[in-house]
Design a protein around this motif. Sequence first.
Motif, PDB file in Angstrom:
ATOM      1  N   SER A  88       0.778  -0.937  -0.089  1.00  0.00           N
ATOM      2  CA  SER A  88       0.405  -0.086  -0.336  1.00  0.00           C
ATOM      3  C   SER A  88       0.776   1.289  -0.180  1.00  0.00           C
ATOM      4  CB  SER A  88      -0.911  -0.275   1.150  1.00  0.00           C
ATOM      5  OG  SER A  88      -1.161  -1.307   1.463  1.00  0.00           O
ATOM      6  N   ILE A  89       0.022   2.591  -0.665  1.00  0.00           N
ATOM      7  CA  ILE A  89       1.555   3.844  -0.239  1.00  0.00           C
ATOM      8  C   ILE A  89       0.166   4.395   0.207  1.00  0.00           C
ATOM      9  CG2 ILE A  89       1.216   5.708  -1.907  1.00  0.00           C
ATOM     10  CD1 ILE A  89       1.977   3.803  -4.389  1.00  0.00           C
ATOM     11  N   TYR A  90       0.714   5.260   1.300  1.00  0.00           N
ATOM     12  CA  TYR A  90       0.144   5.693   2.352  1.00  0.00           C
ATOM     13  C   TYR A  90       0.672   7.900   2.439  1.00  0.00           C
ATOM     14  CZ  TYR A  90      -0.112   1.156   4.807  1.00  0.00           C
ATOM     15  OH  TYR A  90      -0.276   0.073   4.440  1.00  0.00           O
ATOM     16  N   ASN A  91      -0.393   8.497   3.118  1.00  0.00           N
ATOM     17  CA  ASN A  91       0.536   9.795   2.949  1.00  0.00           C
ATOM     18  C   ASN A  91       0.977  10.438   4.618  1.00  0.00           C
ATOM     19  OD1 ASN A  91      -1.929  10.580   4.653  1.00  0.00           O
ATOM     20  ND2 ASN A  91      -2.703  10.582   3.293  1.00  0.00           N
ATOM     21  N   ASN A  92       1.739  11.104   4.318  1.00  0.00           N
ATOM     22  CA  ASN A  92       2.389  11.739   5.566  1.00  0.00           C
ATOM     23  C   ASN A  92       0.838  11.956   6.944  1.00  0.00           C
ATOM     24  OD1 ASN A  92       4.469  12.535   4.695  1.00  0.00           O
ATOM     25  ND2 ASN A  92       4.193  14.842   4.378  1.00  0.00           N
TER      26      ASN A  92
END
Length: 102
Positions: free
Chosen positions: A46-50
């Motif tokens: 998965s890709i996560y933001n700050n």
Amino acid sequence: MSLQQTASVNEQTIQALITEIKTLRSELNDLRQGIQSAKIQLNPTSIYNNKEVRLILGVDERLIRKYRDYGYLTYHRQDDKYWYTGEDIIDFMKRTRYEAFA
């Protein structure tokens, strides 16, 4: 009890209730934040933001920035947005892990 005393008691009661409601609202917001952080599952693909990384690691925005600037946390940047893969976060956790010494 006079009418003036009754009004004073009612005003004090209302102020006490307002204070209690503010306290409960603050506690409710804390609970909501805890629920949000509990919902995030770390998935290597998965890709996560700050914001999500802050919730996963339980740290402040400034510390995430420090980890990036010092090269501790791998990231991807597009314009002013930073993105992290689950694998980036897992690698960071492995590199900064200390074995128990006792």
